[in-house]
Structures are given as C-alpha cells and as structure tokens.
Design a protein around this motif. Structure first.
Motif, PDB file in Angstrom:
ATOM      1  N   TRP A  36       0.841  -1.191   0.000  1.00  0.00           N
ATOM      2  CA  TRP A  36       0.000   0.000   0.000  1.00  0.00           C
ATOM      3  C   TRP A  36       0.875   1.240   0.000  1.00  0.00           C
ATOM      4  O   TRP A  36       1.841   1.331   0.767  1.00  0.00           O
ATOM      5  N   ARG A  38       0.454   5.726  -0.340  1.00  0.00           N
ATOM      6  CA  ARG A  38      -0.524   6.795  -0.195  1.00  0.00           C
ATOM      7  C   ARG A  38       0.046   8.096  -0.729  1.00  0.00           C
ATOM      8  O   ARG A  38       1.265   8.290  -0.763  1.00  0.00           O
ATOM      9  N   VAL A  48       3.465   2.906   2.412  1.00  0.00           N
ATOM     10  CA  VAL A  48       2.873   2.767   3.734  1.00  0.00           C
ATOM     11  C   VAL A  48       3.278   1.426   4.344  1.00  0.00           C
ATOM     12  O   VAL A  48       3.793   1.369   5.461  1.00  0.00           O
ATOM     13  N   ASP A  89      -3.011  11.021   8.310  1.00  0.00           N
ATOM     14  CA  ASP A  89      -3.149   9.813   7.495  1.00  0.00           C
ATOM     15  C   ASP A  89      -4.074  10.038   6.296  1.00  0.00           C
ATOM     16  O   ASP A  89      -4.202   9.146   5.434  1.00  0.00           O
ATOM     17  N   TYR A  93      -5.111   6.184  -0.972  1.00  0.00           N
ATOM     18  CA  TYR A  93      -4.323   4.986  -0.739  1.00  0.00           C
ATOM     19  C   TYR A  93      -4.384   4.099  -1.989  1.00  0.00           C
ATOM     20  O   TYR A  93      -5.477   3.797  -2.497  1.00  0.00           O
TER      21      TYR A  93
END
Length: 120
Positions: A36, A38, A48, A89, A93
């Motif tokens: 993943w 982002r 990530v 955050d 993503y």
C-alpha cells in the motif's frame, strides 16, 4: 491483463479504524510483493506498508504500531488494517503488486486508489 481493485476507504474520526482491501485478478502466475502506498495533496506518493509472498513486512515509520498489513496469497488479496488514525493519514491509498503473469512477464501494477479522510 491484471486488475487491482481496492475497497474500504472512507471518512473516519481521529482515533478510529478502517480496513482496506485489494484484490488482484487476471493473468496472474504469482505475486511477489503486495503493498500500500498513499499520496496526500501536494505530496509525493509514499510507501505505507508492504509484504512479500513469504510474509516479510515493511512499514513506514509514521504508521508502525498502528497499521497492519496482511495477505491471503491464494486469493491474491492484501489488506491494510489501520488503527488509531490521525488527520495526517488523510490521503488517497493505492494498492501495488509485483506480478508475474502467466506468460512469464514481470510487471508492477497499481489500483485506482481509495480515499481515506480522517477528520472530526
């Protein structure tokens, strides 16, 4: 051709949790690393978390202890459990997979992205 389809993004309050899923389908012989990334507005895309087919993982320092990556190899699926979410955050993503196709070629594939917004 290989497709990566993500799901699970959304809006969550700070301190909340979300679980992202990404399923790969198509002409797949094997997948080595799934992960993943982002990208927040105005920032570069960053890793990530990632996991190889043997189960070894790597995480960005900013998510260690809060995010957990997992895989179901037989289903060509990768998950990202995100806990204790913070406003920083917030990002789109993207799922990523290093795929060896049935014809033997090695390609790097990306999903379309899923928005995660952490806000009160």
């Amino acid at each position: 051709q290989v497709q990566l389809v993500e799901s699970g993004g959304g809006l969550v309050q700070p301190g909340g949790s979300l679980r992202l899923s990404c399923a790969a389908s198509g002409s797949i012989f094997s997948i080595n690393v799934m992960g993943w990334y982002r990208q927040a507005p105005g920032k570069q895309r960053e890793l990530v978390a990632a996991m190889d087919s043997g189960g070894s993982t790597s995480y960005a320092d900013s998510v260690k202890g809060r995010f957990t990556i997992s895989r179901h190899n037989a289903k060509n699926t990768v998950y990202l459990q995100m806990n204790s979410l913070k406003p920083e955050d917030t990002a789109v993503y993207y799922c990523n997979a290093d795929v060896r196709t049935n014809l033997g070629y090695l390609y790097d594939y990306w999903g379309q992205g899923t928005q995660v917004t952490v806000s009160s």
